[in-house]
Structure formats: C-alpha cells, structure tokens
Design a protein around this motif. Structure first.
Motif, PDB file in Angstrom:
ATOM      1  N   THR A 130      55.247  39.250  38.927  1.00 23.54           N
ATOM      2  CA  THR A 130      54.451  39.284  40.004  1.00 23.54           C
ATOM      3  C   THR A 130      53.763  38.013  40.193  1.00 23.54           C
ATOM      4  N   LEU A 131      53.492  37.129  41.154  1.00 24.78           N
ATOM      5  CA  LEU A 131      52.790  36.032  41.380  1.00 24.78           C
ATOM      6  C   LEU A 131      51.498  36.347  41.389  1.00 24.78           C
ATOM      7  N   ALA A 132      50.621  35.948  40.633  1.00 22.29           N
ATOM      8  CA  ALA A 132      49.183  36.188  40.690  1.00 22.29           C
ATOM      9  C   ALA A 132      48.318  35.227  41.516  1.00 22.29           C
ATOM     10  N   LEU A 133      47.186  35.683  42.069  1.00 21.58           N
ATOM     11  CA  LEU A 133      46.476  34.821  43.213  1.00 21.58           C
ATOM     12  C   LEU A 133      44.852  35.016  42.675  1.00 21.58           C
ATOM     13  N   THR A 134      44.135  33.848  42.741  1.00 23.07           N
ATOM     14  CA  THR A 134      42.692  33.991  43.154  1.00 23.07           C
ATOM     15  C   THR A 134      42.413  33.736  44.584  1.00 23.07           C
ATOM     16  N   VAL A 135      41.887  34.643  45.250  1.00 23.42           N
ATOM     17  CA  VAL A 135      41.373  34.302  46.399  1.00 23.42           C
ATOM     18  C   VAL A 135      39.832  34.192  46.600  1.00 23.42           C
ATOM     19  N   LEU A 136      39.530  33.054  47.104  1.00 21.95           N
ATOM     20  CA  LEU A 136      38.170  32.714  47.368  1.00 21.95           C
ATOM     21  C   LEU A 136      37.639  33.109  48.727  1.00 21.95           C
ATOM     22  N   THR A 137      36.388  33.591  48.904  1.00 18.98           N
ATOM     23  CA  THR A 137      35.599  33.688  50.026  1.00 18.98           C
ATOM     24  C   THR A 137      34.227  33.413  49.662  1.00 18.98           C
ATOM     25  N   THR A 138      33.541  33.071  50.614  1.00 15.50           N
ATOM     26  CA  THR A 138      31.901  32.735  50.554  1.00 15.50           C
ATOM     27  C   THR A 138      31.069  33.678  51.563  1.00 15.50           C
ATOM     28  N   THR A 139      29.831  34.040  51.321  1.00 17.70           N
ATOM     29  CA  THR A 139      29.016  34.644  52.155  1.00 17.70           C
ATOM     30  C   THR A 139      27.669  34.363  52.014  1.00 17.70           C
ATOM     31  N   ASP A 140      26.711  34.541  52.960  1.00 12.20           N
ATOM     32  CA  ASP A 140      25.243  33.986  52.741  1.00 12.20           C
ATOM     33  C   ASP A 140      24.352  35.017  51.719  1.00 12.20           C
ATOM     34  N   SER A 141      24.879  36.186  51.219  1.00 14.93           N
ATOM     35  CA  SER A 141      23.819  36.819  50.354  1.00 14.93           C
ATOM     36  C   SER A 141      24.643  37.423  49.111  1.00 14.93           C
ATOM     37  N   ALA A 153      37.003  45.409  48.284  1.00 10.58           N
ATOM     38  CA  ALA A 153      38.388  44.822  47.764  1.00 10.58           C
ATOM     39  C   ALA A 153      38.981  45.927  46.756  1.00 10.58           C
ATOM     40  N   VAL A 154      38.066  45.817  45.560  1.00 13.27           N
ATOM     41  CA  VAL A 154      38.411  46.453  44.555  1.00 13.27           C
ATOM     42  C   VAL A 154      38.722  47.976  44.601  1.00 13.27           C
ATOM     43  N   GLU A 155      37.782  48.442  45.415  1.00 16.62           N
ATOM     44  CA  GLU A 155      38.023  50.225  45.502  1.00 16.62           C
ATOM     45  C   GLU A 155      39.355  50.202  46.341  1.00 16.62           C
ATOM     46  N   ALA A 156      39.680  49.496  47.354  1.00 14.87           N
ATOM     47  CA  ALA A 156      40.744  49.526  48.054  1.00 14.87           C
ATOM     48  C   ALA A 156      41.923  48.992  47.283  1.00 14.87           C
ATOM     49  N   ARG A 157      41.766  48.541  46.163  1.00 14.76           N
ATOM     50  CA  ARG A 157      42.917  48.402  45.000  1.00 14.76           C
ATOM     51  C   ARG A 157      43.719  47.045  45.688  1.00 14.76           C
ATOM     52  N   LEU A 158      42.941  46.307  46.499  1.00 18.37           N
ATOM     53  CA  LEU A 158      43.150  44.835  46.959  1.00 18.37           C
ATOM     54  C   LEU A 158      43.498  43.908  45.919  1.00 18.37           C
ATOM     55  N   ALA A 159      42.556  44.119  45.050  1.00 17.33           N
ATOM     56  CA  ALA A 159      42.289  43.104  44.110  1.00 17.33           C
ATOM     57  C   ALA A 159      41.801  43.979  42.734  1.00 17.33           C
ATOM     58  N   ALA A 160      42.415  43.469  41.653  1.00 15.55           N
ATOM     59  CA  ALA A 160      41.868  43.992  40.367  1.00 15.55           C
ATOM     60  C   ALA A 160      40.528  43.855  39.761  1.00 15.55           C
ATOM     61  N   CYS A 161      40.022  42.960  40.130  1.00 16.16           N
ATOM     62  CA  CYS A 161      38.786  42.502  39.894  1.00 16.16           C
ATOM     63  C   CYS A 161      38.295  41.521  40.968  1.00 16.16           C
ATOM     64  N   ALA A 162      36.965  41.261  41.193  1.00 17.36           N
ATOM     65  CA  ALA A 162      36.265  40.206  41.918  1.00 17.36           C
ATOM     66  C   ALA A 162      35.018  39.764  41.202  1.00 17.36           C
ATOM     67  N   GLN A 163      34.726  38.732  41.014  1.00 14.80           N
ATOM     68  CA  GLN A 163      33.656  37.955  40.366  1.00 14.80           C
ATOM     69  C   GLN A 163      32.760  37.228  41.429  1.00 14.80           C
ATOM     70  N   GLN A 169      22.832  28.043  51.648  1.00 15.78           N
ATOM     71  CA  GLN A 169      23.128  28.666  50.350  1.00 15.78           C
ATOM     72  C   GLN A 169      24.096  29.699  50.487  1.00 15.78           C
ATOM     73  N   GLU A 170      25.004  29.883  49.688  1.00 14.64           N
ATOM     74  CA  GLU A 170      26.076  31.029  49.853  1.00 14.64           C
ATOM     75  C   GLU A 170      26.429  31.455  48.425  1.00 14.64           C
ATOM     76  N   TRP A 171      27.049  32.565  48.396  1.00 15.73           N
ATOM     77  CA  TRP A 171      27.681  33.245  47.066  1.00 15.73           C
ATOM     78  C   TRP A 171      29.137  33.191  47.167  1.00 15.73           C
ATOM     79  N   GLN A 172      29.844  32.824  46.075  1.00 16.56           N
ATOM     80  CA  GLN A 172      31.083  32.738  46.095  1.00 16.56           C
ATOM     81  C   GLN A 172      31.718  34.141  45.668  1.00 16.56           C
ATOM     82  N   VAL A 173      32.872  34.678  46.009  1.00 16.63           N
ATOM     83  CA  VAL A 173      33.659  35.874  45.550  1.00 16.63           C
ATOM     84  C   VAL A 173      34.949  35.496  45.308  1.00 16.63           C
ATOM     85  N   PHE A 174      35.332  35.647  44.069  1.00 13.14           N
ATOM     86  CA  PHE A 174      36.830  35.241  43.651  1.00 13.14           C
ATOM     87  C   PHE A 174      37.387  36.724  43.307  1.00 13.14           C
TER      88      PHE A 174
END
Length: 107
Positions: A2-13, A24-34, A53-58
């Motif tokens: 399986t090809l693994a990916l890190t998907v990045l987004t940002t938000t303002d809080s 995303a983790v509850e929906a099992r679309l990601a195993a982990c999010a940091q 100012q933003e927060w990154q989610v990986f």
C-alpha cells in the motif's frame, strides 16, 4: 504494498484543526493526524498579500483513501480554497506502514 501518504491542510484555529483531525481519524480516512502550530502563513489571496496565523494538520493515510479524505476535508473545511496536498511516503518502517494500512478503511 500500500502506498502511504501524508496529506496536509491548514486552518485558522487549534479547535478547527482538532475537529478536522478527529473527523478524519474517526471516519478511518487517516490512521493518525498530527497538529502543529501556530505557524505564520504568507500568501496571495484576492489580489493582496496576506499574513495569518494557522495550524497545520498532517494526516497519515493511504493512496486508496486519498480521494475520500480530500472530499471530506473540502466538505468540512471553512476556507474557500483549503490547502490539500498529498506527499508520498518514500520509505517507512514495515510495522508502521502495516499499522497505517490496517487502521484506514481502505486498508
């Protein structure tokens, strides 16, 4: 394999970042999010240069889950054009990558 990916987004809080991560983790679309932040973003938006100012989610996910994860982020995100970038994982420990595949719905 399986090809693994890190998907990045940002938000303002931090709160919105946690909502995106948890959903995303509850929906099992990601195993982990940091979540990391705050970070300072400088970007063009509507003919101006903005600074915010933003927060990154990986999200740690698989290629098989990407389309559904992207649609999920786009649907729940409150930005007009959220950053959604997928970066391939070139290498990783076999045990971690097996866990990642097992914990996602497409695994």
């Amino acid at each position: 394999m399986t090809l693994a990916l890190t998907v990045l987004t940002t938000t303002d809080s931090a709160e919105k970042a946690e909502e995106l991560a948890r959903g995303a983790v509850e929906a099992r679309l990601a195993a982990c999010a940091q979540i990391s932040g705050p970070v300072t973003s400088v970007y063009h938006w509507k003919n101006a240069i903005e600074t915010s100012q933003e927060w990154q989610v990986f999200f740690k996910t698989t290629e098989a889950c990407y389309d559904t994860l992207e649609a999920h982020i786009a649907r729940v995100h409150d930005y007009d054009t959220p950053e959604i970038l997928a970066l391939p994982v070139v290498r990783g420990s076999a045990a971690y990558l097996a866990w990642l595949a097992e914990e996602t719905s497409a695994g």
